[in-house]
Scaffold this motif. Structure first.
Motif, mmCIF file in Angstrom:
data_model
loop_
_atom_site.group_PDB
_atom_site.id
_atom_site.type_symbol
_atom_site.label_atom_id
_atom_site.label_comp_id
_atom_site.label_asym_id
_atom_site.label_seq_id
_atom_site.Cartn_x
_atom_site.Cartn_y
_atom_site.Cartn_z
ATOM 1 N N ARG A 9 0.835 -1.179 0.000
ATOM 2 C CA ARG A 9 0.000 0.000 0.000
ATOM 3 C C ARG A 9 0.875 1.236 0.000
ATOM 4 N NH1 ARG A 9 -2.581 -4.082 2.036
ATOM 5 N NH2 ARG A 9 -4.778 -4.345 1.557
ATOM 6 N N ILE A 10 0.265 2.410 0.018
ATOM 7 C CA ILE A 10 1.001 3.647 -0.084
ATOM 8 C C ILE A 10 1.881 3.858 1.139
ATOM 9 C CG2 ILE A 10 0.769 6.109 -0.606
ATOM 10 C CD1 ILE A 10 -0.494 4.190 -2.617
ATOM 11 N N LEU A 11 3.077 4.395 0.947
ATOM 12 C CA LEU A 11 4.027 4.583 2.029
ATOM 13 C C LEU A 11 4.274 6.062 2.281
ATOM 14 C CD1 LEU A 11 6.636 1.960 0.856
ATOM 15 C CD2 LEU A 11 4.762 1.633 2.428
ATOM 16 N N THR A 277 8.477 -1.734 3.727
ATOM 17 C CA THR A 277 7.234 -1.573 4.474
ATOM 18 C C THR A 277 6.072 -1.608 3.511
ATOM 19 O OG1 THR A 277 8.372 -0.190 6.089
ATOM 20 C CG2 THR A 277 5.984 -0.096 6.083
ATOM 21 N N THR A 278 4.979 -2.265 3.900
ATOM 22 C CA THR A 278 3.884 -2.455 2.961
ATOM 23 C C THR A 278 2.757 -1.454 3.089
ATOM 24 O OG1 THR A 278 2.947 -4.074 4.494
ATOM 25 C CG2 THR A 278 4.286 -4.913 2.687
ATOM 26 N N PHE A 279 2.603 -0.795 4.243
ATOM 27 C CA PHE A 279 1.566 0.221 4.367
ATOM 28 C C PHE A 279 1.897 1.139 5.537
ATOM 29 C CE2 PHE A 279 -0.045 -3.543 6.574
ATOM 30 C CZ PHE A 279 -0.333 -3.042 7.836
ATOM 31 N N VAL A 280 1.170 2.249 5.621
ATOM 32 C CA VAL A 280 1.436 3.257 6.644
ATOM 33 C C VAL A 280 1.391 2.640 8.030
ATOM 34 C CG1 VAL A 280 0.598 5.377 7.703
ATOM 35 C CG2 VAL A 280 0.550 5.128 5.224
ATOM 36 N N GLY A 281 2.469 2.834 8.795
ATOM 37 C CA GLY A 281 2.526 2.329 10.158
ATOM 38 C C GLY A 281 2.843 0.852 10.262
ATOM 39 N N GLY A 282 2.989 0.179 9.132
ATOM 40 C CA GLY A 282 3.241 -1.255 9.146
ATOM 41 C C GLY A 282 4.694 -1.577 9.430
#
Length: 324
Positions: A9-11, A277-282
């Protein structure tokens, strides 16, 4: 209860930037969840009818006693199995089986993802073989064989155009994309190739991913030793903050995290490894190819790859020729 897959997802790394985009950001990286379309939906055409018969859209995919085995590859299809772990702890997050099926001049890329003992996801992306972008996307999350959530997305530039919104790119992808999408946006899978992947994040906006390929190198994964093309992807911060001054964007860009992907340097260009990293906060995660095999046959390692399995995988690349 875990309900998020660790797909890309978006980073956005900076808290300041994150706060600034919260008004545009979908909840935890997903766009609005909508009901699964039924067979009587507005979906039409031979491809849509095939998707209904296959159980990828329509009522057939949300039975109360569904299991991860409700979607299996046809005999003779190459299946890739990957495992994603948290980089810091080594904890296994997901296991994914993926393959391609051909419908006329399109490739249906399918993933069956195991999240836990009782949770799994089934998702597909419809890729046109002779142009960039994604035509259709469907994702469903199951728990104990019961559908919990679903998302359906169709790329229709006319319908997606909203009053007051900027035009969306025609080569658009949904907010969730498989790793192979980053290879598709390159003009060709070789060192020095560049491209941009456009992901829709709200009905009004999209984010660009800058993608570039570097030299090939040798890497080892559980599936074997391969010559790998190194591909890097990074959010184009200017597409997230189009009105911000250029000097501010220039300061932010170096801290925007990157995803590093390694694809087999020769056909069928399998995904070998991913780091990032795959997404925000991940968390930081690592994805690796565990094995690949032909459905209906015993799993094989790299040295024993079956040539017949190459064409369906390579077909997801733009302009790839599909044997008749």
């Amino acid at each position: 209860m875990k309900i998020l897959s660790f797909r890309f997802r978006i980073l956005i790394p900076s808290l300041t930037v994150l706060i600034a985009v919260l008004t545009l950001w979908p909840a935890v990286g997903r766009t609005d969840v909508v009901p699964v379309p039924g067979t009587e939906s507005s979906a039409g055409g031979a491809t849509d009818a095939w998707l209904v018969r296959r159980g990828l859209i329509g009522h057939g995919m949300i039975g109360e006693q569904s299991s991860s085995d409700i979607m299996t590859p046809p005999p003779g299809t190459e299946v890739d199995e990957t495992r994603q772990t948290e980089t810091r702890t080594g904890e296994v997050l997901t296991r994914v089986k993926s393959w391609n099926e051909m419908v006329d001049d399109d490739t249906i890329y399918i993933e069956v993802t195991t999240l836990s003992t009782y949770q799994f996801e089934i998702a597909f992306w419809l890729f046109p073989n002779h142009r960039k972008g994604c035509t259709m996307y469907q994702w469903t999350l199951y728990d104990h064989g019961r559908a919990l959530q679903s998302q359906f997305w169709r790329n229709d530039a006319t319908v997606l155009r909203l009053a007051g919104a900027a035009d969306l790119p025609h080569d658009l992808y949904p907010d969730s994309v498989p790793w192979v999408a980053f290879l598709r946006v390159l003009d060709a899978p070789h060192a020095g190739a560049e491209g941009v992947l456009h992901q829709q994040i709200t009905p009004y906006s999209y984010v660009g991913q800058e993608v570039w390929a570097a030299r090939s190198e040798r890497i080892n994964v559980p599936a074997g030793s391969f010559s790998a093309l190194k591909v890097t992807a990074q959010v184009d911060i200017a597409t997230v903050m189009p009105n911000w001054p250029r000097f501010v964007l220039h300061v932010i860009k170096p801290v925007v995290p990157k995803n590093t992907l390694y694809f087999e340097a020769t056909p069928p260009y399998r995904l070998l490894k991913q780091e990032g990293t795959t997404f925000v906060g991940g968390p930081q995660v690592t994805t690796e190819l565990i094995r690949f095999y032909i459905a209906g046959a015993q799993p094989v390692v790299a040295a024993a790859a079956v040539a017949a399995g190459h064409a369906p995988i390579a077909a997801v690349l733009r302009g790839a020729s599909i044997p008749k």
